[in-house]
Design a protein around this motif. Structure first.
Motif, PDB file in Angstrom:
ATOM      1  N   LYS A  45      -1.894  67.901  56.289  1.00 37.85           N
ATOM      2  CA  LYS A  45      -2.580  66.667  56.695  1.00 37.85           C
ATOM      3  C   LYS A  45      -4.007  66.629  56.158  1.00 37.85           C
ATOM      4  N   THR A  46      -4.744  67.716  56.419  1.00 36.80           N
ATOM      5  CA  THR A  46      -6.123  67.760  55.938  1.00 36.80           C
ATOM      6  C   THR A  46      -6.157  67.709  54.414  1.00 36.80           C
ATOM      7  N   SER A  47      -5.250  68.446  53.791  1.00 33.80           N
ATOM      8  CA  SER A  47      -5.215  68.470  52.321  1.00 33.80           C
ATOM      9  C   SER A  47      -5.004  67.064  51.767  1.00 33.80           C
ATOM     10  N   LEU A  86     -15.407  64.590  59.258  1.00 34.95           N
ATOM     11  CA  LEU A  86     -14.724  65.876  59.268  1.00 34.95           C
ATOM     12  C   LEU A  86     -14.380  66.255  60.702  1.00 34.95           C
ATOM     13  N   GLN A  87     -13.623  67.342  60.810  1.00 32.78           N
ATOM     14  CA  GLN A  87     -13.135  67.753  62.132  1.00 32.78           C
ATOM     15  C   GLN A  87     -14.282  68.077  63.090  1.00 32.78           C
ATOM     16  N   GLN A  88     -15.346  68.673  62.540  1.00 37.57           N
ATOM     17  CA  GLN A  88     -16.553  68.861  63.341  1.00 37.57           C
ATOM     18  C   GLN A  88     -17.638  67.947  62.806  1.00 37.57           C
ATOM     19  N   LEU A 159     -10.515  59.965  58.997  1.00 36.25           N
ATOM     20  CA  LEU A 159     -10.870  60.781  60.165  1.00 36.25           C
ATOM     21  C   LEU A 159      -9.937  61.979  60.258  1.00 36.25           C
ATOM     22  N   ASP A 160     -10.500  63.176  60.329  1.00 33.45           N
ATOM     23  CA  ASP A 160      -9.672  64.377  60.462  1.00 33.45           C
ATOM     24  C   ASP A 160      -9.781  64.912  61.882  1.00 33.45           C
ATOM     25  N   GLU A 161      -8.778  64.634  62.689  1.00 32.41           N
ATOM     26  CA  GLU A 161      -8.760  65.064  64.087  1.00 32.41           C
ATOM     27  C   GLU A 161     -10.133  64.890  64.733  1.00 32.41           C
ATOM     28  N   PRO A 162     -10.622  63.661  64.782  1.00 24.79           N
ATOM     29  CA  PRO A 162     -12.017  63.449  65.202  1.00 24.79           C
ATOM     30  C   PRO A 162     -12.263  63.796  66.665  1.00 24.79           C
TER      31      PRO A 162
HETATM   32 MG    MG Z   1      -6.138  70.079  59.319  1.00 26.33          MG
END
Ligand code: MG
Ligand code: ATP
Lengths: 226, 266
Positions: A45-47, A86-88, A159-162
């Motif tokens: 997913k992130t990739s 990003l996630q963070q 949005l990556d797992e925001p």
């Molecule tokens: Mg990921």
């Protein structure tokens, strides 16, 4: 009503260090659409998301942005148009206002105090302009990060797992905030989440990845209840 | 006292070395007495040091009689060795040797050329080689320090760097804080050395000149000149190699290639 997709993924794929991360993704994201990407941990997913603003280089295929191949665009202009969270939060040391000003400053634009206040109001952080980022909570940091991205006035939000690092109460309010912002600004959005309920709440369409490939794509009801 | 028994310089030198070796053997006894089991290591290290430095002395006998271009070649070779050593200390960055070589070559080289041209370094092998080696090793240490710190900073701030890229920053802008930190940290040892100069330590060069009978003020002035050259060469070498490496860790499309260990393990 024939619209051009804002984002069109064409046979998109990537491998790194001999490992296949993403393969053969064909998909169009329409203006104003919210697409959720789900799948097991390690599914890619992130990739995939990182390919959409060219933060990583596709090994195969490409992405069209408003019909134009993104490899022909200036990369900083592309990334302003396709904002990414990003996630963070990864805030820069300094004040909240300095963080918000960073993006526009890259094109030599200085945004006024009024505009900073407006952006902060949009994310529910009135009065935080002068606050040092070392003094704010995780939920507030993610809001600052959103406001910082909005300062560039993007057309598309990635949005990556925001909300994955937030507690339950913050998760729902940040989720609402994101939806509100997207609809208000008329943006399209691609959101990675492993939370199927969140995908159902937020998305118009859901893409399920498995080992880097498209397993299913369709409306949340069809995909998540099948 | 020794000079009464050893009239020539060479025999006197040998006698001094023998006495120094005997004194060193005391450490060997101490090691035996304290059961450190380091006698063999100490013995080998002592012999090795003696042989190495004698070999260098013997080689210098020939080199110092050679033509001046030989000195230039030797300095270039030293720069290459220094570049490899500096690159070895920052393993994990692709193309590091090229970066350290350009850094040392341009940074230390510029200082040596200018100072030789101005006559501060005499256009003689006796002056070029020892001063050159000090300047080059200064460049080497500064490069290694700067690059090592830079890699550490980048690895622990990939999130901030990519956040910058996502906001449309060019790669150079996104890593600027870490270039600054690395540059600053490479300067600190040299600044400390300048600060302690003369008070805490009298460096080898000045000591050597004093031992050889130079006027102390002249020796002090020349020591300062050499320290300043090392300072400038170190700063330039670190600066140049940082600005080169900054490009190597990004692709043409401003994508960060150097990932943190944490991310790769995941
Ligand atoms: Mg990921
Ligand atoms: N640069 C890389 N080089 C090699 N392998 C990588 C690289 N980046 C990611 N991977 C691997 O590719 C796979 C997919 O990673 P990715 O981060 O896209 O998964 P994900 O679906 O986002 O997972 P999660 O839900 O845990 O965040 C993982 O097995 C990961 O270890």
């Amino acid at each position: 009503m024939d619209q051009i997709p804002v984002l069109e993924l064409q046979a998109l794929g990537r491998e790194a260090q001999g490992k296949l991360l993403v393969a053969d993704i064909n998909l169009a994201v329409m203006p104003g659409e919210v697409l959720a990407i789900t799948g097991a941990s390690g599914a890619g997913k992130t990739s995939l998301l990182r390919l959409l603003n060219r933060l990583d280089e596709p090994t195969w295929g490409t992405v069209l942005l408003d019909g134009e191949d993104y490899r022909h665009m200036e990369v900083s202009a592309l990334r302003r148009k396709v904002g990414m969270l990003l996630q963070q939060a990864y805030l820069f040391p300094g004040t909240v206002a300095e963080n918000l000003r960073f993006g526009p400053l890259q094109q030599g634009k200085h945004i006024s105090d009024d505009e900073v206040d407006k952006l902060l109001e949009r994310v529910g952080l009135q009065g935080f302009a002068g606050t040092n980022v070392s003094r704010i909570s995780g939920g507030e940091a993610q809001r600052v990060s959103l406001a910082r991205t909005l300062a560039n006035d993007p057309r598309i939000l990635l949005l990556d797992e925001p909300t994955s690092s937030l507690d339950e109460a913050n998760r729902l309010s940040v989720e609402d905030l994101i939806l509100d912002v997207i609809h208000h600004n008329g943006m399209s959005c691609v959101i990675v989440t492993h939370d199927l309920a969140q995908a159902a709440r937020m998305a118009d369409r859901v893409l399920v990845l498995e080992a880097g490939r498209m397993l299913k794509v369709g409306s949340p009801r069809k995909v998540l209840h099948a | 006292m020794l000079s009464q028994f050893f009239p020539t310089d060479l025999s006197l030198g040998i006698a001094q070395a023998v006495i120094a070796a005997i004194i060193s053997l005391l450490v060997l006894l101490l090691s035996y007495w304290q059961r450190l089991s380091m006698e063999k290591e100490i013995f080998i290290a002592l012999i090795r040091a003696l042989v190495q430095i004698l070999a260098v002395g013997a080689v210098l006998v020939f080199i110092l009689q050679g033509p001046l271009w030989l000195g230039v070649i030797i300095l270039l070779l030293m720069m290459w060795m220094a570049a490899r050593e500096a690159a070895r200390r920052v393993s994990g960055i692709p193309g590091a040797v090229r970066v350290t070589f350009y850094g040392i070559f341009l940074g230390s080289g510029a200082v040596l050329v200018v100072m030789t041209f101005l006559g501060v370094i005499k256009w003689q092998l006796e002056s070029m080689i020892p001063v050159g080696s000090m300047v080059i090793s200064g460049g080497m240490n500064a490069c290694a320090l700067a690059l090592d710190r830079f890699r550490g900073e980048v690895e622990s701030h990939t999130g901030q760097i990519e956040a910058g890229l996502c906001l449309g920053a060019e790669s150079e802008k996104a890593v600027m804080p870490y270039v600054q930190k690395a540059f600053r940290s490479s300067l600190i040892p040299r600044i400390n050395a300048l600060r302690a100069l003369g008070i805490v330590w009298i460096p080898g060069l000045m000591s050597g000149m004093l031992l050889a009978g130079s006027d102390p003020v002249i020796a002090a002035l020349y020591q300062f000149v050499v320290m300043a050259m090392i300072f400038v060469a170190s700063s330039l070498s670190a600066f140049i190699s940082l600005h080169l490496i900054r490009r190597y860790i990004f692709s043409e499309a401003d994508q960060l290639l150097l990932q943190s260990k944490h991310q790769l393990q995941k």
